[in-house]
Design an enzyme around this catalytic site. Structure first.
Site, PDB file in Angstrom:
ATOM      1  N   LYS A   1      -8.669   3.236 -20.245  1.00  0.00           N
ATOM      2  CA  LYS A   1      -8.985   3.550 -21.625  1.00  0.00           C
ATOM      3  C   LYS A   1      -7.760   3.350 -22.527  1.00  0.00           C
ATOM      4  O   LYS A   1      -7.258   2.244 -22.656  1.00  0.00           O
ATOM      5  CB  LYS A   1      -9.544   4.962 -21.698  1.00  0.00           C
ATOM      6  CG  LYS A   1     -10.659   5.248 -20.678  1.00  0.00           C
ATOM      7  CD  LYS A   1     -11.810   4.258 -20.749  1.00  0.00           C
ATOM      8  CE  LYS A   1     -13.039   4.695 -19.966  1.00  0.00           C
ATOM      9  NZ  LYS A   1     -12.862   4.744 -18.501  1.00  0.00           N
TER      10      LYS A   1
ATOM     11  N   ASP B   1      -7.949  16.482 -17.374  1.00  0.00           N
ATOM     12  CA  ASP B   1      -8.239  15.087 -17.694  1.00  0.00           C
ATOM     13  C   ASP B   1      -7.859  14.872 -19.153  1.00  0.00           C
ATOM     14  O   ASP B   1      -8.534  15.365 -20.063  1.00  0.00           O
ATOM     15  CB  ASP B   1      -9.720  14.784 -17.464  1.00  0.00           C
ATOM     16  CG  ASP B   1     -10.049  13.304 -17.618  1.00  0.00           C
ATOM     17  OD1 ASP B   1      -9.399  12.632 -18.440  1.00  0.00           O
ATOM     18  OD2 ASP B   1     -10.965  12.815 -16.934  1.00  0.00           O
TER      19      ASP B   1
ATOM     20  N   TYR C   1     -17.590  13.550 -18.411  1.00  0.00           N
ATOM     21  CA  TYR C   1     -18.052  12.203 -18.116  1.00  0.00           C
ATOM     22  C   TYR C   1     -19.076  12.222 -16.975  1.00  0.00           C
ATOM     23  O   TYR C   1     -18.855  12.860 -15.937  1.00  0.00           O
ATOM     24  CB  TYR C   1     -16.851  11.329 -17.752  1.00  0.00           C
ATOM     25  CG  TYR C   1     -17.197   9.973 -17.207  1.00  0.00           C
ATOM     26  CD1 TYR C   1     -18.077   9.126 -17.882  1.00  0.00           C
ATOM     27  CD2 TYR C   1     -16.648   9.529 -16.006  1.00  0.00           C
ATOM     28  CE1 TYR C   1     -18.400   7.881 -17.378  1.00  0.00           C
ATOM     29  CE2 TYR C   1     -16.960   8.282 -15.494  1.00  0.00           C
ATOM     30  CZ  TYR C   1     -17.841   7.463 -16.183  1.00  0.00           C
ATOM     31  OH  TYR C   1     -18.163   6.232 -15.674  1.00  0.00           O
TER      32      TYR C   1
ATOM     33  N   ARG D   1       0.833  -1.201   0.000  1.00  0.00           N
ATOM     34  CA  ARG D   1       0.000   0.000   0.000  1.00  0.00           C
ATOM     35  C   ARG D   1       0.869   1.253   0.000  1.00  0.00           C
ATOM     36  O   ARG D   1       0.487   2.291  -0.531  1.00  0.00           O
ATOM     37  CB  ARG D   1      -0.947  -0.017   1.206  1.00  0.00           C
ATOM     38  CG  ARG D   1      -1.868   1.194   1.295  1.00  0.00           C
ATOM     39  CD  ARG D   1      -3.098   0.933   2.164  1.00  0.00           C
ATOM     40  NE  ARG D   1      -2.753   0.351   3.440  1.00  0.00           N
ATOM     41  CZ  ARG D   1      -2.351   1.050   4.517  1.00  0.00           C
ATOM     42  NH1 ARG D   1      -2.236   2.369   4.435  1.00  0.00           N
ATOM     43  NH2 ARG D   1      -2.084   0.453   5.652  1.00  0.00           N
TER      44      ARG D   1
END
Length: 395
Positions: A213, A188, A116, A64
């Site tokens: 993507k 973005d 989005y 982590r």
């Protein structure tokens, strides 16, 4: 915190100086395993790491906090982007959630009005509960942008091109305005990737990706990234992800490293296909509107040429009737009716119900997202087969 961040503070931006993006993507940051010479960077599928002795460390303690495979991915992404540090997350939404940890109750955020639907839902349905204020404005309009800042504006969040109507903002102008008001400027860059657009060169402070993507490109990994121009914002963001545990796991990090090797090859083929498809759609009598930033008739075509090196492969278009739009979803054979984008497979999506189902109707109406609009993510299939599939589906 200082001990945990130590060794993760950022990359040597001169590493592989002179190499082009394709070469960096293939080789990666370290590239090979120094101990064995393996040209496939190793998968360190371990949650924890042993310490040699008290006060000594290999540089890793718990995945982590840091994992060698994930760090190689992060460093490769940062090098490709031209940033100082990248952070890999379990999804694009996890990356955006972490970005918002820079803010406090009462802070104001300016956001692209066309974006989005999942991002809108996160902002408006979740983070307004914690006292954040969001305004969705047309960041492509300089006058609207200038009039939208408030004394408490702390973040400007830009999608470009926008999803799904493909509006293009002047990234440098938006960044200049954000900085003049003391706000962080986040871009973005999912649709174009660092292969076609470099937001840091245009004033961005943070670059965001849904790595699911184009960076993945094979529709088989969920991932997200934040890339930082410098280390100014690293400590609060690292503290947030360490506390929440939303990092990308080692195996998916390894898959992403493998996917990046073909990024340039995929994007070039997808863009070539998209240009042909946009031309065909414009000539089709059953298509009334085509939204593609690589179309010379696009209102922001010249701006795109100035601030990018390519146009990508996302196309939205409107059919002449609602019934025909639904028929396209049913009739395509090679092109798949599915959500997401950026993969090798061509996908068609119905934004009104799928990706933008969370957007209020007045906002949808303003943006022109209606029951005739389809969004097409162009893949790498044979262009003649794609054209034939669209032609028969639109007949």
């Amino acid at each position: 915190m200082a001990d945990e961040i130590d060794g993760l503070l950022g990359i040597d931006q001169q590493k592989h100086a002179g190499w082009h993006a394709d070469s960096i993507a293939v080789r990666g940051y370290e590239g090979i395993d120094a101990r064995t010479g393996s040209i496939s960077y190793p998968l360190y599928q371990s949650a924890t790491f042993a310490h040699p002795a008290w006060g000594q460390s290999t540089g890793y303690c718990y995945s982590r906090c840091g994992n060698p495979t994930r760090l190689e991915l992060e460093n490769t992404i940062a090098l490709l982007e031209g940033g100082k540090k990248a952070m890999a997350f379990s999804s694009g939404m996890a990356a955006i959630t972490t970005l918002l940890k820079l803010l406090r109750a009462g802070d104001h955020v300016l956001v692209s009005d066309d974006l989005y639907g999942g991002t809108y839902r996160l902002f408006s349905n979740i983070y307004t509960q914690y006292g954040l204020e969001f305004d969705y404005v047309d960041l492509t309009d300089p006058d609207v942008l200038a009039a939208s800042f408030k004394p408490n504006t702390r973040l400007v969040f830009l999608e470009t091109p926008t999803n799904p109507t493909m509006k293009v903002a002047d990234v440098a102008a938006v960044g200049e305005a954000a900085h003049a008001h003391g706000a962080v400027f986040a871009v973005d860059n999912t649709f174009l990737t660092m292969y076609f657009q470099k937001p840091f060169e245009l004033g961005g402070d943070v670059v965001i990706y849904s790595g699911t993507k184009y960076l993945c490109g094979h529709n088989d990994v969920l991932s997200g990234f934040l890339i930082l121009r410098d280390n100014t914002l690293l400590e609060p963001l690292f503290n947030a992800t360490m506390s929440e545990g939303n990092q990308l796991d080692p195996f998916d990090s390894w898959l992403m490293l493998r996917s990046l090797k073909t990024l340039g090859v995929r994007l070039r083929q997808q863009e070539r296909n998209a240009k042909r498809i946009a031309e065909a759609l414009k000539a089709n009598p059953h298509v009334t509107d085509v939204f593609y930033v690589g179309d010379p008739d696009h209102q922001n075509y010249e701006l795109s040429k100035r601030q990018t090196t390519g146009f990508g492969a996302m196309i939205s278009f409107k059919t002449d009737t609602h019934e025909r739009a639904l028929a396209v979803l049913e009739r395509t054979k090679l092109i798949l009716f599915a959500e997401s984008l950026g993969g090798t497979e061509s996908l068609v999506t119905y934004p009104l119900v799928q990706t933008h189902g969370s957007i209020p109707k007045p906002m949808l109406d303003k943006l022109g997202i209606d029951d005739r609009l389809l969004r097409l993510s162009v893949g790498i299939e044979d262009i003649d087969d794609l054209l034939a599939d669209l032609e028969q589906a639109l007949a």
